[in-house]
Design an enzyme around this catalytic site. Structure first.
Site, mmCIF file in Angstrom:
data_model
loop_
_atom_site.group_PDB
_atom_site.id
_atom_site.type_symbol
_atom_site.label_atom_id
_atom_site.label_comp_id
_atom_site.label_asym_id
_atom_site.label_seq_id
_atom_site.Cartn_x
_atom_site.Cartn_y
_atom_site.Cartn_z
ATOM 1 N N LYS A 232 2.886 4.527 1.352
ATOM 2 C CA LYS A 232 3.405 5.053 2.282
ATOM 3 C C LYS A 232 3.047 6.679 2.446
ATOM 4 O O LYS A 232 3.413 7.398 1.800
ATOM 5 C CB LYS A 232 4.701 4.880 2.811
ATOM 6 N N ARG B 285 2.010 8.877 11.527
ATOM 7 C CA ARG B 285 1.663 7.656 11.872
ATOM 8 C C ARG B 285 0.862 7.481 13.429
ATOM 9 O O ARG B 285 1.381 8.132 14.163
ATOM 10 C CB ARG B 285 2.601 6.473 12.067
ATOM 11 N N ARG C 141 3.185 7.428 17.249
ATOM 12 C CA ARG C 141 3.503 5.908 17.323
ATOM 13 C C ARG C 141 4.443 5.824 18.522
ATOM 14 O O ARG C 141 5.069 4.603 18.932
ATOM 15 C CB ARG C 141 4.264 5.651 16.058
ATOM 16 N N LYS D 288 9.541 -1.075 4.499
ATOM 17 C CA LYS D 288 9.181 0.321 3.848
ATOM 18 C C LYS D 288 10.237 0.602 2.671
ATOM 19 O O LYS D 288 11.300 0.197 2.951
ATOM 20 C CB LYS D 288 9.268 1.544 4.851
ATOM 21 N N GLU E 193 -11.169 14.933 -1.511
ATOM 22 C CA GLU E 193 -10.206 13.887 -1.891
ATOM 23 C C GLU E 193 -8.473 13.894 -1.627
ATOM 24 O O GLU E 193 -7.820 13.501 -1.918
ATOM 25 C CB GLU E 193 -10.486 13.195 -3.290
ATOM 26 N N GLU F 253 0.836 -1.156 -0.131
ATOM 27 C CA GLU F 253 -0.073 0.019 -0.043
ATOM 28 C C GLU F 253 0.990 1.139 0.000
ATOM 29 O O GLU F 253 2.137 1.300 0.246
ATOM 30 C CB GLU F 253 -0.854 -0.045 1.281
#
Ligand SMILES: [Zn+2]
Ligand SMILES: [Zn+2]
Lengths: 516, 337
Positions: free
Chosen positions: A223, A228, A243, A388, A275, A221
């Site tokens: 990043k 986060r 995080r 990642k 969007e 997906e």
């Protein structure tokens, strides 16, 4: 409080993180309860005391010191609490327990406060006076995060950082149950609702490494370039954590209001207008605010893009394989258009994914995340299940302008570099970098700095503008605070261009054109 | 011919000039910053003791220190001060200042007129490398004001050494590099370390070697010293002049704790400017309680302030009703480094 005062002073002058951790751990090991707990809370900004105003402190001084001498002293020292700590006249230097100072500052009424503070200052030597006044003015400025405090605690006993993080938000100063647990006692009951749970982190990867794996075992997906977060609604108690477990709910009331579900989810905090996901700089404007104005809420609306479900519908999903959690995620109803789901990417081979990564559909995408389909949700950074694969960094060729001496392992070396870009025939400083080079390159840079110094200002030297540095960075923000009007994210020196003349370095306009 | 005995005014006996404090009846300068025919020098710090004068009078130790620093031919003539001496129409005498080895105050007594004591740099904390300060009664007291603000109350140096020892115990794998001025401060720091119980070798930067040797010759037992010039320096405590910290010399140490010993370290902004990890508040100058106590004890008719943060001390004198004036001498450092 003597040991606390010493700790504060050492932390204030100790640049290296590991040294800070050691100082803190030694203090915590050597200090009895409840003082160490109060100290910890004071350092991390979690100690809520009555805040003493500068006006009150000045009032105490003018009763005791000639006004002109006070003004001259304050002018020289530059900090009110420090000036008073130095000026206060007493021969006593009792080691007053920290909890007494805390009690004084939390229990004294407004009318009695000046006399109580003066009475305390009369008992203390200069370093304790400064510690007490910093406590009283709520102004520690030590730069110690709650995360670092938890690492120091984890070094003291059996519970590791993830375990401490998990119960941290249910605890209040002076943290007696936590210290008991570290000393071998029972784990504190998780009393608080909506606790933080350790986040699962990924490790970096590149195409060569990926070729060793079967793409069919993985999903991927985007990043997203936000923050986060972990968003929770636990029986009506709503929280937003970074995080590292910092509670950032207060800065994002709009998103908190939208957490109309029951569970704990892992996702990316973004500013999104319809969007369109806004650049990181827009999100940054929302950070660190204790209160957010209506205008900011309207112009910079917070949203959440969910990656994963940790707790959902009363069930802990963390031990399930990712595919099962993903199915639950796609079926979930978040009941708010501020919350959506991070879409999966369609790829059959690593080369497909490389092509997607090279041409992302939005500028706020930092690369791709690659996750094993069978991976459980494990707090911390397990090696392997999640990768990642960041987009290649931006680079500019900049000219070295200033260098500053480093600390610790870099003592004696010029290791902090300020670089600039051309604007007309001037070089404008655009950023600083202090990593990216090898030890050998550091020695070469140090030699260059010493041989090309134009002027010295304390630990800083200005350098003849001759050396071109290739600077890599992850992104750019427009910035009013920087002279050049832009701020780089994670700049580092990716190459030293000994071969390139300074006149061929990049122009500021080139950099500005990269602002998304 | 009649000889009319007219008492001279104080500023006819001593007044500031671009070269330094000048005494017309004695035709000499005190601590001149430029070469002059005749100089009386309080102590060996570079901003007070310069080379190139015609004749220099100073304590024997100050003369020897100047010879070490500048070579034996640092002045045309050298005279060691020993008891009261006639110089022109004045009698001068040297008295211990408690600042560094050989440091002195200079008392100037004209045949007719007020007695002036120029204290130079002075300090009243016990100092194992210097004779203690001697109060000298006078009409005019000329004082420094390096730390001339009430925020400066130098702590007990033993407490500062406790902080150094605590850091050395907390970071046993890291060498502690402490910056200290090569003359006086460095040797005092070594003595303080010895008093604090550091018996083992202390490493010293090459620039300190000859001055440390000289202190030892003068009977000050500095204990085992090793040179900090080798690639590998085998001592946890290393002392170096401040200038060494900007040089590549530091690079031989892996992850050192860098400290600095100076009265300025009492103020955090100053310590931060230095970029040190371990500021140690150790000074060879009078702090505020000492300078104000000294003036109170001596009770001079007038106070002259040579250099430093004089505004604070001027204000204090005003509050006490003591006439005071700044000489605003240039060329002296706040606290030489
Ligand atoms: Zn001096
Ligand atoms: Zn001086």
């Amino acid at each position: 409080m003597r040991a606390f005062a010493t700790l504060l002073e050492r932390l204030a002058f100790t640049p290296a993180r590991n040294a800070k951790l050691r100082l803190l751990r030694h203090y915590l090991e050597a200090t009895p309860d409840p003082d160490r707990g109060y100290a910890l809370a004071a350092l991390t900004g979690d100690l809520k005391l009555r805040t003493v105003t500068p006006g009150l402190l000045r009032g105490l001084m003018v009763e005791r010191v000639d006004e002109q001498l006070f003004a001259l002293s304050y002018d020289f020292v530059g900090d009110l609490a420090e000036t008073i700590a130095l000026l206060w006249d007493t021969d006593r230097d009792e080691d007053v327990p920290l909890h007494q100072a805390v009690a004084l500052l939390s229990e004294t009424g407004k009318a009695g406060l000046p006399a109580a503070i003066a009475g305390m200052l009369d008992r203390l030597g200069p370093s304790q006076r400064l510690a007490f006044l910093k406590l009283a003015t709520g102004n520690m400025r030590i730069g110690l995060s709650a995360r670092m405090a938890r690492i120091a605690l984890a070094e003291m006993g059996a519970p590791d950082v993830a375990q401490i993080e998990e119960i941290w938000h249910g605890l209040t100063p002076p943290y007696q149950p936590l210290f008991d647990w570290i000393a071998g006692g029972a784990r504190p009951e998780q009393a608080a609702r909506a606790p933080f749970r350790p986040v699962m982190l990924s490790t970096p990867v590149d195409l060569d490494q990926l070729r060793a794996f079967d793409p069919a075992d993985y999903v991927a997906e985007w990043k997203w370039d936000g923050i986060r977060v972990q968003a929770i609604n636990d029986g009506g108690v709503r929280r937003l954590y970074s995080r590292t477990g910092e509670d950032i709910s207060a800065s994002f009331p709009d998103l908190i209001e939208a957490l109309n579900f029951d569970g704990a989810v892992d996702g990316e905090l973004l500013v999104r207008r319809g969007e369109d996901v806004a650049v990181f700089g827009d999100l940054q404007k929302r950070l660190g605010r204790k209160q957010v104005g209506r205008g900011m809420l309207d112009s910079h609306p917070a949203s959440l893009r969910v990656y994963d479900l940790m707790i959902w519908g009363g069930r802990d999903l963390r031990d399930l394989p990712l595919t099962d959690r993903r199915a639950a995620l796609e079926a979930a109803d978040f009941g708010s258009d501020r919350i959506d789901v991070s879409p999966l990417l369609d790829f059959a081979t690593w080369d497909d994914l490389a092509a997607l990564r090279a041409d992302p559909p939005a500028p706020v995408i930092e690369g791709v995340m690659i996750k094993r389909r069978d991976s459980a949700y494990v707090g911390g950074r397990p090696r392997g299940p999640w990768f990642k694969w960041k987009r290649d960094p931006h680079v500019v060729d900049a000219v070295l302008l200033y260098a500053q001496r480093g600390h610790g392992k870099r003592s004696g070396f010029y290791s902090d570099f300020t670089f600039g870009l051309w604007e007309a025939d001037q070089l404008v400083p655009v950023g600083k970098a202090y990593f990216g080079f090898t030890d050998e390159e550091l020695r070469e840079l140090d030699r260059f700095v010493r041989n090309n110094t134009v002027e010295r200002f304390g630990p800083v030297r200005s350098i003849a503008p001759k050396l071109v540095l290739e600077v890599a960075f992850e992104g750019l923000n427009a910035s009013g605070r920087h002279k050049a009007g832009v701020a780089m994210r994670f700049p580092r020196i990716s190459r030293i261009r000994w071969d390139k003349p300074a006149s061929e370095a990049d122009h500021l306009s080139t950099l500005k054109a990269m602002i998304p | 011919m009649f000889t009319i005995l007219v008492s001279m005014r104080a500023d006819q006996i001593l007044h500031p000039t671009p070269a330094g404090l000048y005494c017309p009846p004695g035709d000499f300068f005190i601590d001149p910053v430029r070469p002059v025919p005749r100089a009386l020098i309080t102590h060996g710090h570079g901003d007070h003791a310069r080379s190139g004068h015609g004749a220099v009078m100073a304590t024997r130790q100050t003369l020897e220190i100047m010879a070490i620093r500048y070579g034996a031919d640092f002045a045309g003539q050298r005279q060691a001060a020993d008891g009261p001496v006639r110089v022109g129409g004045t009698t001068v005498s040297f008295h211990p200042a408690g600042h560094i080895l050989g440091s002195a105050q200079i008392a100037v007594q004209p045949d007719h007129g007020p007695k002036i004591v120029v204290s130079g740099d002075y300090c009243r904390h016990p100092n194992p490398v210097s004779e203690p300060y001697e109060p000298v009664p006078c009409d005019i007291f000329v004082t420094e004001a390096t730390f001339g603000l009430p925020v400066f109350k130098h702590p007990d140096p033993a407490g500062e050494m406790t902080r150094l020892l605590a850091s050395m115990a907390e970071f046993p794998e890291r060498q502690h590099l402490i910056g200290a001025y090569a003359l006086g401060k460095a040797q005092r720091l070594i003595m303080l370390a010895r008093q604090a119980g550091i018996d083992g070798p202390i490493a010293i930067h090459g620039a300190l070697q000859r001055l440390c040797d000289y202190h030892v010759e003068q009977g000050i037992d500095l204990g085992p010293l090793v040179p900090a010039t080798a690639k590998q320096v085998d001592a946890q405590l290393v002392i170096a002049p401040p200038s060494a910290f900007a040089s590549a010399w530091v690079q031989r140490f892996r992850d050192p704790v860098i400290g600095f010993a100076s009265g300025w370290m009492a103020v955090r902004a100053r310590a931060r400017q230095r970029g040190v990890e371990l500021p140690l508040v150790i000074s060879d100058h009078v702090d505020w309680p000492q300078v104000t106590r000294t003036i109170t004890e001596l009770a001079p008719r007038e106070v002259w302030i040579t250099h430093g943060t004089e505004d604070g001390l001027l204000r204090w004198c005003e509050l006490q009703g003591i006439p005071a004036r700044p000489l605003r001498l240039v060329g002296y450092e706040d606290e030489p480094e």
